[in-house]
Design a protein around this motif. Structure first.
Motif, mmCIF file in Angstrom:
data_model
loop_
_atom_site.group_PDB
_atom_site.id
_atom_site.type_symbol
_atom_site.label_atom_id
_atom_site.label_comp_id
_atom_site.label_asym_id
_atom_site.label_seq_id
_atom_site.Cartn_x
_atom_site.Cartn_y
_atom_site.Cartn_z
ATOM 1 N N ARG A 385 54.765 -17.909 -110.741
ATOM 2 C CA ARG A 385 54.032 -17.930 -109.484
ATOM 3 C C ARG A 385 52.545 -18.048 -109.805
ATOM 4 O O ARG A 385 52.015 -17.279 -110.610
ATOM 5 N N ILE A 386 51.878 -18.985 -109.170
ATOM 6 C CA ILE A 386 50.473 -19.248 -109.473
ATOM 7 C C ILE A 386 49.598 -18.750 -108.333
ATOM 8 O O ILE A 386 49.873 -19.011 -107.156
ATOM 9 N N HIS A 387 48.525 -18.059 -108.703
ATOM 10 C CA HIS A 387 47.573 -17.508 -107.739
ATOM 11 C C HIS A 387 46.174 -17.991 -108.129
ATOM 12 O O HIS A 387 45.764 -17.805 -109.278
ATOM 13 N N LEU A 388 45.447 -18.582 -107.196
ATOM 14 C CA LEU A 388 44.133 -19.161 -107.505
ATOM 15 C C LEU A 388 43.050 -18.586 -106.613
ATOM 16 O O LEU A 388 43.152 -18.619 -105.385
ATOM 17 N N LEU A 389 41.990 -18.068 -107.252
ATOM 18 C CA LEU A 389 40.774 -17.650 -106.552
ATOM 19 C C LEU A 389 39.742 -18.745 -106.715
ATOM 20 O O LEU A 389 39.380 -19.117 -107.833
ATOM 21 N N SER A 390 39.245 -19.304 -105.598
ATOM 22 C CA SER A 390 38.292 -20.406 -105.675
ATOM 23 C C SER A 390 37.419 -20.428 -104.429
ATOM 24 O O SER A 390 37.575 -19.601 -103.522
ATOM 25 N N THR A 391 36.512 -21.400 -104.378
ATOM 26 C CA THR A 391 35.673 -21.606 -103.192
ATOM 27 C C THR A 391 36.176 -22.785 -102.359
ATOM 28 O O THR A 391 35.454 -23.294 -101.511
ATOM 29 N N ARG A 394 39.419 -23.439 -96.650
ATOM 30 C CA ARG A 394 40.760 -23.000 -96.288
ATOM 31 C C ARG A 394 41.670 -24.143 -95.858
ATOM 32 O O ARG A 394 42.883 -24.074 -96.053
ATOM 33 N N GLU A 395 41.076 -25.194 -95.281
ATOM 34 C CA GLU A 395 41.917 -26.309 -94.858
ATOM 35 C C GLU A 395 42.563 -27.032 -96.041
ATOM 36 O O GLU A 395 43.545 -27.775 -95.873
ATOM 37 N N SER A 396 42.039 -26.832 -97.249
ATOM 38 C CA SER A 396 42.630 -27.439 -98.444
ATOM 39 C C SER A 396 43.715 -26.580 -99.073
ATOM 40 O O SER A 396 44.464 -27.051 -99.931
ATOM 41 N N PHE A 397 43.808 -25.332 -98.674
ATOM 42 C CA PHE A 397 44.759 -24.404 -99.297
ATOM 43 C C PHE A 397 46.188 -24.951 -99.340
ATOM 44 O O PHE A 397 46.852 -24.888 -100.380
ATOM 45 N N ASN A 403 49.459 -20.014 -104.411
ATOM 46 C CA ASN A 403 48.927 -18.918 -103.603
ATOM 47 C C ASN A 403 47.406 -18.897 -103.715
ATOM 48 O O ASN A 403 46.869 -18.757 -104.823
ATOM 49 N N MET A 404 46.721 -19.044 -102.585
ATOM 50 C CA MET A 404 45.275 -19.236 -102.602
ATOM 51 C C MET A 404 44.520 -18.003 -102.100
ATOM 52 O O MET A 404 44.975 -17.303 -101.194
ATOM 53 N N TYR A 405 43.332 -17.798 -102.688
ATOM 54 C CA TYR A 405 42.464 -16.674 -102.319
ATOM 55 C C TYR A 405 41.010 -17.168 -102.314
ATOM 56 O O TYR A 405 40.613 -17.946 -103.183
ATOM 57 N N ASP A 406 40.240 -16.684 -101.339
ATOM 58 C CA ASP A 406 38.800 -16.914 -101.375
ATOM 59 C C ASP A 406 38.040 -15.589 -101.373
ATOM 60 O O ASP A 406 36.819 -15.559 -101.254
ATOM 61 N N ASP A 407 38.785 -14.487 -101.514
ATOM 62 C CA ASP A 407 38.202 -13.149 -101.551
ATOM 63 C C ASP A 407 38.668 -12.432 -102.812
ATOM 64 O O ASP A 407 39.876 -12.278 -103.042
ATOM 65 N N VAL A 408 37.728 -12.013 -103.647
ATOM 66 C CA VAL A 408 38.084 -11.427 -104.935
ATOM 67 C C VAL A 408 38.838 -10.113 -104.768
ATOM 68 O O VAL A 408 39.711 -9.768 -105.581
#
Length: 443
Positions: A385-391, A394-397, A403-408
């Protein structure tokens, strides 16, 4: 122990707090030798005075001097990597060009050619950042390679084994003196970057690139990080070098702080092999066992500027991940997903699902542009399972397929949740520049 780890992220780092109940195994390169006398190191390598400009001991038995090979040339083309690679061009481009000028080559007959492959061109201030020395712009021509421009390429035929069409930028092929320059580091398809890879795909036509990035090449087990033996991309690249009539190379290796550790010059294949021999002592990191959780990075700027490039960080860690584990990666992605073609490939992957997507690729002799990166993502996503924190916006998630995150803080809570009941976490701060593998203690 400080529960926070710092991971390369954009032009800086991202602090990520790990749960206090786990024991992190931080995987880094061993301390590398550094050349602080960079000017001397570069001059030494280009003049072949026997030291190769390296911070390490030893050297090549097949020394060659740029000073000597330039004497019989009336034109020269120096291929440089595009902005996605932190190559120290500012250290060696001017000294190399000065040697060419001193040898009598007219400045109008010297070209610095940006080996973009199918990436976007580097222009304006970005191009100046890439070259790193305004003197270069004042003395020679600096231009981009465009893989879809038919007129810019020479058709050299087809490779004998895998039938890859060979079309290479004519500005490089037709130069009396051909020099590929670059950084030698792990590459998740070609084994190692630099050398022959700067020529193909760097200076290749889209037909060439799309053929040796098709499903058959990408799915070959030998097309992997830190492997050249039987690697189909590497073997075709060597054949392409033969078909263009050979070339020379300036190869560099840098440490985690982007300091120069190694530089050499020579025939492209032998000099690249020497650089690989040097870097593999540092970039391959043995660990005693697999991990259920790995935390890594996209290697920071300039590599982590797109989601496309972030896939390298995912694939770089999979050899130490247990099947069904969790991979957490931080990657800035300041430029978004990547090209429009890559966006379409990701849409295809997400809408069809991995199995059906790969079946479509298997039927294609030529991959669609950037489709191969979506295929490489499946190497990681099929295992963990892959989880990514990036900038990323959200429309690209949804197009990432992970699994996407923009909050650390949310990212850290997910790490803590995945780590419940577990004791060990692996952390790779430098991302795909360090390739860990499970090693038998008796090796």
């Amino acid at each position: 122990m400080d529960p926070c780890v710092e991971l390369l992220f954009g032009r800086g780092t991202k602090k990520v707090r790990l749960p206090e109940f786990v024991t992190p195994t931080v995987i880094r390169k061993p301390k590398m030798p550094v050349r602080y006398d960079c000017e001397k190191a570069v001059r030494s390598a280009l003049s072949a005075d026997g030291s190769s400009g390296n911070a390490s001991s030893g050297g090549s038995a097949n020394r060659v001097s740029l000073v000597e090979v330039a004497k019989n040339a009336n034109s020269a083309c120096l291929a440089i990597c595009d902005i996605t690679r932190p190559v120290p061009n500012h250290l060696f481009l001017r000294p190399a060009i000065e040697i060419l000028l001193d040898a009598g080559i007219d400045h109008k007959a010297i070209t610095v050619l940006v080996a973009t492959g199918l990436h976007r061109p580097n222009e304006g201030e970005e191009l100046r950042e890439l070259v790193g020395d305004d003197w270069v712009f004042d003395h020679v021509r600096v231009v981009n390679h465009f893989a879809t421009s038919d007129d810019d390429h020479l058709d050299l035929g087809i490779t004998p084994t895998r039938r890859v069409p060979v079309k290479i930028d004519r500005r490089f092929v037709q130069a009396d003196l051909r020099i590929a320059t670059g950084l030698v580091e792990p590459h998740f398809m070609a084994g190692y970057s630099g050398g022959r890879k700067v020529v193909a795909p760097g200076l290749a036509h889209a037909d060439t690139i799309r053929t040796f990035h098709n499903h058959a090449f990408m799915s070959d087990p030998a097309a992997a990080n830190c492997n050249l033996d039987g690697n189909p991309l590497h073997e075709e690249q060597l054949e392409i070098i033969r078909m263009i009539g050979g070339a020379y190379a300036i190869n560099t290796v840098i440490d985690e702080e982007r300091n120069l550790s190694f530089i050499n010059f020579g025939e492209i294949t032998t000099s690249h092999r020497e650089a690989v021999k040097f870097v593999q002592r540092y970039c391959r990191a043995p660990v005693p066992h697999e991990f259920e959780i790995v935390v890594t990075s996209g290697a920071g700027y300039p590599l982590d500027q797109t989601y496309y490039q972030s896939v390298k960080g995912m694939v770089g860690a999979i050899d130490i991940l247990k099947l069904g584990g969790d991979l957490f990666i931080v990657s800035e992605c300041a430029e978004g997903l990547g090209s429009d073609a890559y966006r379409r490939a990701q849409q295809q992957l997400v809408s069809l699902g991995e199995e059906a997507f790969l079946q479509v690729l298997q039927r294609q002799r030529k991959a669609d542009i950037d489709q191969w990166q979506s295929q490489m993502q499946t190497k990681a996503s099929s295992k963990a399972r892959i989880h990514l924190l990036s900038t990323l916006p959200r429309e690209s998630f949804p197009l990432t397929g992970v699994n996407m995150y923009d909050d650390v803080n949310e990212f850290e809570r997910s790490i803590a949740s995945a780590a419940l009941g577990k004791q060990h976490i692996a952390v790779i701060p430098e991302g795909p520049y360090v390739i860990p593998y499970v090693s038998d203690a008796t090796e």
